[in-house]
Design a protein around this motif. Structure first.
Motif, short mmCIF file in Angstrom:
data_model
loop_
_atom_site.label_atom_id
_atom_site.label_comp_id
_atom_site.label_asym_id
_atom_site.label_seq_id
_atom_site.Cartn_x
_atom_site.Cartn_y
_atom_site.Cartn_z
N ALA A 132 43.18 28.95 36.39
CA ALA A 132 42.37 30.04 36.92
C ALA A 132 40.98 29.54 37.28
O ALA A 132 40.40 29.93 38.30
CB ALA A 132 42.28 31.17 35.88
N ALA A 133 40.44 28.64 36.46
CA ALA A 133 39.13 28.05 36.75
C ALA A 133 39.17 27.25 38.04
O ALA A 133 38.23 27.29 38.85
CB ALA A 133 38.69 27.15 35.59
N ARG A 134 40.24 26.53 38.26
CA ARG A 134 40.36 25.75 39.49
C ARG A 134 40.40 26.68 40.71
O ARG A 134 39.82 26.35 41.76
CB ARG A 134 41.62 24.87 39.44
N VAL A 154 41.20 42.68 37.60
CA VAL A 154 41.40 41.51 36.72
C VAL A 154 42.69 40.78 37.10
O VAL A 154 43.77 41.38 37.11
CB VAL A 154 41.47 41.95 35.25
N ILE A 155 42.56 39.49 37.38
CA ILE A 155 43.74 38.64 37.62
C ILE A 155 43.93 37.76 36.39
O ILE A 155 43.00 37.10 35.93
CB ILE A 155 43.54 37.76 38.87
N PHE A 156 45.16 37.77 35.86
CA PHE A 156 45.44 37.06 34.60
C PHE A 156 46.54 36.02 34.81
O PHE A 156 47.64 36.35 35.26
CB PHE A 156 45.87 38.06 33.53
N TYR A 157 46.25 34.76 34.44
CA TYR A 157 47.23 33.68 34.47
C TYR A 157 47.74 33.42 33.04
O TYR A 157 46.94 33.11 32.14
CB TYR A 157 46.60 32.39 35.01
N PRO A 158 49.04 33.55 32.80
CA PRO A 158 49.59 33.36 31.45
C PRO A 158 49.47 31.93 30.93
O PRO A 158 49.30 30.97 31.70
CB PRO A 158 51.07 33.74 31.62
N GLU A 180 39.38 44.75 49.62
CA GLU A 180 38.14 45.50 49.41
C GLU A 180 37.68 45.47 47.95
O GLU A 180 36.52 45.81 47.64
CB GLU A 180 38.32 46.96 49.86
N ASP A 181 38.55 45.08 47.03
CA ASP A 181 38.20 45.02 45.61
C ASP A 181 37.40 43.76 45.28
O ASP A 181 37.45 42.77 46.00
CB ASP A 181 39.45 45.05 44.73
N ARG A 182 36.67 43.82 44.16
CA ARG A 182 36.07 42.62 43.57
C ARG A 182 37.03 42.12 42.49
O ARG A 182 37.76 42.92 41.90
CB ARG A 182 34.71 42.94 42.95
N TYR A 183 37.01 40.82 42.22
CA TYR A 183 37.98 40.25 41.28
C TYR A 183 37.32 39.29 40.29
O TYR A 183 36.44 38.52 40.65
CB TYR A 183 39.08 39.49 42.04
N VAL A 184 37.79 39.37 39.05
CA VAL A 184 37.55 38.30 38.08
C VAL A 184 38.91 37.67 37.80
O VAL A 184 39.95 38.34 37.85
CB VAL A 184 36.91 38.82 36.78
N ILE A 185 38.90 36.38 37.55
CA ILE A 185 40.14 35.67 37.29
C ILE A 185 40.01 34.87 36.00
O ILE A 185 38.94 34.37 35.67
CB ILE A 185 40.51 34.74 38.47
N GLY A 186 41.11 34.75 35.29
CA GLY A 186 41.10 33.99 34.05
C GLY A 186 42.50 33.90 33.49
O GLY A 186 43.49 34.21 34.17
N ALA A 190 34.81 34.54 35.95
CA ALA A 190 35.94 33.81 35.39
C ALA A 190 35.91 33.93 33.87
O ALA A 190 34.85 33.84 33.25
CB ALA A 190 35.90 32.34 35.80
N TYR A 191 37.08 34.15 33.28
CA TYR A 191 37.15 34.32 31.83
C TYR A 191 38.25 33.43 31.25
O TYR A 191 39.23 33.10 31.93
CB TYR A 191 37.39 35.79 31.46
N PHE A 192 38.07 33.05 29.99
CA PHE A 192 38.96 32.09 29.36
C PHE A 192 39.30 32.53 27.94
O PHE A 192 38.41 32.69 27.12
CB PHE A 192 38.31 30.70 29.37
#
Length: 264
Positions: A154-156, A86-90, A139-145, A168-170
């Protein structure tokens, strides 16, 4: 014999050069003052983490926390994290440490989480920082939001990297035209709070057109805008009906359930 006209010309040049130097010095001084003023204003407007958030930055309780220059990583002690990461943008003007409790809660559920640090605490200046995270573990899979403004950027990123991002999550956020995922096969998750007083509901409704067909909507009863992190009540927000701990737990549960479903 020297030409008196040339001597006079050189003499007249000296005051002109002095005036230009003074003008440059004053211009430079004004620019410096303006920059310092902007930095002071940004500092005063920035939301800082509460003590409970800072406590969540310590390793222990089954979670290892590692801080790097551009992000902080939370992962299960075993090192055998579930996919995806999980990648998280504040949110805008919120220090990233404020989201440590949420990141820890997700890591406790088995996923590796990266909370990204943004220049001036604004995601618009660090929208591509996910690049470094993905390069570290390709090698990992990622979701970003992300939360609020963080979710917009994150959507961009997701829109530009459809082959890299698995979802992608919001959180109290929306997708603008610059990050439209409407034609994307990337699944999305929208989590909102029923007591949110900050998010523009009209814009959020309009922005649904920019979401992919496969979008999951979750509304947390009694949750407000500020309690997606732990930084105090944001200006204009409503009082929540639930505690920060309950809101963070609900968000972590919804995000984990969505990731498990999307991974099927």
């Amino acid at each position: 014999m020297s030409d008196p006209t040339n001597v006079l010309s050189r003499t007249n040049d000296k005051p002109a050069r002095r005036r230009w130097r003074k003008a440059l010095y004053w211009t430079a001084a004004i620019v410096v003052v303006l920059i310092v003023g902007v930095l002071i204003a940004l500092n005063q407007l920035t939301y800082v983490p509460k003590e409970e958030a800072l406590a969540a930055l310590r390793s222990g309780g089954g979670v290892t926390v590692a801080e790097q220059s551009d992000w902080t990583r939370f992962e299960p002690d075993s090192g055998e994290a579930r996919q995806p990461a999980v990648i998280f943008y504040p949110g805008g003007m919120v220090e990233p440490e404020s989201y440590a409790p949420l990141a820890r809660a997700i890591a406790e559920r088995g996923h590796r989480v990266y909370v990204v640090s943004m220049p001036f605490n604004l995601a618009m200046f660090g929208a591509n920082r996910a690049d470094g995270i993905i390069a570290e573990r390709p090698e990992d899979r990622y979701v970003i939001g992300g939360h609020s403004l963080g979710g917009v950027f994150a959507a961009r990123y997701a829109a530009k990297h459809p082959d890299t991002i698995a979802g992608a999550y919001f959180l109290a956020s929306y997708v603008d035209e610059g990050g439209s995922l409407s034609d994307s096969a990337i699944p999305a998750l929208q989590i909102t709070g029923t007591k949110d007083g900050v998010m523009n509901t009209a814009k959020w409704e309009e922005a649904k057109a920019n979401l992919p067909a496969e979008t999951t909507y979750v509304a947390i009863e009694g949750a407000n805008h500020s309690q997606f992190g732990l930084y105090g009540k944001q200006k204009g927000d409503h009082d929540p009906d639930i505690t920060p701990a309950k809101q963070i737990d609900a968000v972590a549960n919804a995000l984990t359930a969505w990731m498990n479903k999307s991974g099927d």
